[in-house]
Design an enzyme around this catalytic site. Sequence first.
Site, PDB file in Angstrom:
ATOM      1  N   HIS A  69       6.721   1.707  19.302  1.00 20.83           N
ATOM      2  CA  HIS A  69       5.411   1.979  18.241  1.00 20.83           C
ATOM      3  C   HIS A  69       5.347   3.666  17.649  1.00 20.83           C
ATOM      4  CE1 HIS A  69       1.371   1.302  16.357  1.00 20.83           C
ATOM      5  NE2 HIS A  69       1.627   2.526  15.928  1.00 20.83           N
ATOM      6  N   ARG A  75       1.723  -3.214  12.613  1.00 18.43           N
ATOM      7  CA  ARG A  75       1.271  -3.847  13.825  1.00 18.43           C
ATOM      8  C   ARG A  75       1.707  -5.265  14.949  1.00 18.43           C
ATOM      9  NH1 ARG A  75      -0.641   0.690  13.632  1.00 18.43           N
ATOM     10  NH2 ARG A  75      -2.487   1.652  14.056  1.00 18.43           N
ATOM     11  N   GLY A  97       0.879  -1.149   0.020  1.00 17.63           N
ATOM     12  CA  GLY A  97      -0.416  -0.047  -0.326  1.00 17.63           C
ATOM     13  C   GLY A  97       0.968   0.664  -0.411  1.00 17.63           C
ATOM     14  N   ARG A  98       0.060   1.914   0.680  1.00 20.56           N
ATOM     15  CA  ARG A  98       0.487   3.593   0.463  1.00 20.56           C
ATOM     16  C   ARG A  98       2.286   3.790   1.310  1.00 20.56           C
ATOM     17  NH1 ARG A  98      -3.952   5.138   2.680  1.00 20.56           N
ATOM     18  NH2 ARG A  98      -5.233   6.199   1.133  1.00 20.56           N
ATOM     19  N   ILE A  99       2.539   2.979   2.139  1.00 22.57           N
ATOM     20  CA  ILE A  99       3.845   3.278   2.802  1.00 22.57           C
ATOM     21  C   ILE A  99       5.384   1.605   2.556  1.00 22.57           C
ATOM     22  CG2 ILE A  99       4.483   2.617   5.384  1.00 22.57           C
ATOM     23  CD1 ILE A  99       1.950   3.980   6.553  1.00 22.57           C
ATOM     24  N   GLU A 117       1.513  -3.847  23.591  1.00 21.64           N
ATOM     25  CA  GLU A 117       2.226  -2.742  24.217  1.00 21.64           C
ATOM     26  C   GLU A 117       1.781  -1.614  25.464  1.00 21.64           C
ATOM     27  OE1 GLU A 117       1.517  -0.239  20.032  1.00 21.64           O
ATOM     28  OE2 GLU A 117       3.208  -1.544  18.827  1.00 21.64           O
ATOM     29  N   THR A 122       6.919  -2.690  11.207  1.00 21.20           N
ATOM     30  CA  THR A 122       6.442  -1.156  11.405  1.00 21.20           C
ATOM     31  C   THR A 122       4.699  -0.631  11.409  1.00 21.20           C
ATOM     32  OG1 THR A 122       6.261   0.014   9.172  1.00 21.20           O
ATOM     33  CG2 THR A 122       8.250  -0.144  10.867  1.00 21.20           C
TER      34      THR A 122
HETATM   35  C1  GLV Z   1      -0.200   4.432  13.644  1.00 24.32           C
HETATM   36  O1  GLV Z   1       0.507   3.332  14.319  1.00 24.32           O
HETATM   37  C2  GLV Z   1      -1.203   4.423  12.763  1.00 24.32           C
HETATM   38  O2  GLV Z   1      -1.475   3.835  12.658  1.00 24.32           O
HETATM   39  O3  GLV Z   1      -1.252   5.037  12.478  1.00 24.32           O
END
Ligand code: GLV
Length: 325
Positions: free
Chosen positions: A283, A235, A157-159, A264, A233
């Site tokens: 996080h 979840r 996706g975007r990231i 967390e 990065t």
């Molecule tokens: C951070 O983890 C988000 O989902 O914005």
Amino acid sequence: MTRPKIFITRIIPDLGLNLVKEHYLPDIWTHDLPPSRDELIARSRGVDGLLCLLTEKADGELMDAIGPQLKVISNMAVGVDNIDVPAATARGIPVGNTPGVLTDATADQAFALMLSAARRIVEADRFLKAGKWVTWHPSLLLGADFAGSTLGIVGFGRIGQAVAKRAQGFDMRVLYHSPNAPPAYGAQPVDMDTLLRESDFVSVHVPLKPETKHLVNAEFLSKMKPNAVLVNTARGGVLDQNALYHALKSNQIFAAALDVTDPEPLSLDSPLLELENCIIVPHLGSASKKTRDMMSLLAAQNLVAGLKGERLPNCVNPEVYKASS
Ligand code: GLV
């Protein structure tokens, strides 16, 4: 007309908070720790709008406790796994999130973790501060190269795409696995087994959903290369931490770097904390000043739009509008 009631579950950056305050008088949870479940229910009962963070679980029980006047839930995060979106949809409540503005910061964090794990930055820092640096040595704290290596991106996706874009500058070959995502930034789509078999770095960018829970499990890890670095990065729930512990402890893979954990905060009893080849940070994927400002603004815009009965600029369940249009 009575003034809409709002609960905001933490002090968010001024950019967003001021926008809400221009229109309304929100009730704000001012403690650093999130409200407990009971406190969350008590303070949100009767509100028209809820602006929450990923630390709050917004499920059907909470929505019912709030009441049928609830018009919008705005999450100051792109991930919405803390919200029962189908329950919101069933109640006609639009849910907002904050996509786009955190893409670069999160991709930067994935890269920072990947470099840190590959070049043993955290371990080296500890080594030096423990007074162990006695001389330059040809084989001191050797790590892995980026140039010429293969990066496998799980979730494009975007990231994931922003990570691929960065990898181009490091002269990496990039593979990705993501159903239906078209190629971008020179990355090549492959099946998961090929990605795991060929990648020196594996970076995970899928949302947490029932189908991605423990996607990174013992079998997944067993298919990775012994020199491979895993970065998460996304979840914490996407990864089986127990399986990761065994894979790292037995040097089945070289290293891991985690921005997210489950739960967390991570318990101080977690065996992952004993491992030199596992970097864990609390996080911080979107933790830059500008990004958090923009996230607060998007969250506020979603909240205000929902309260006015307008379509949320970033809505994760647009099907709520179909029912009424
Ligand atoms: C951070 O983890 C988000 O989902 O914005």
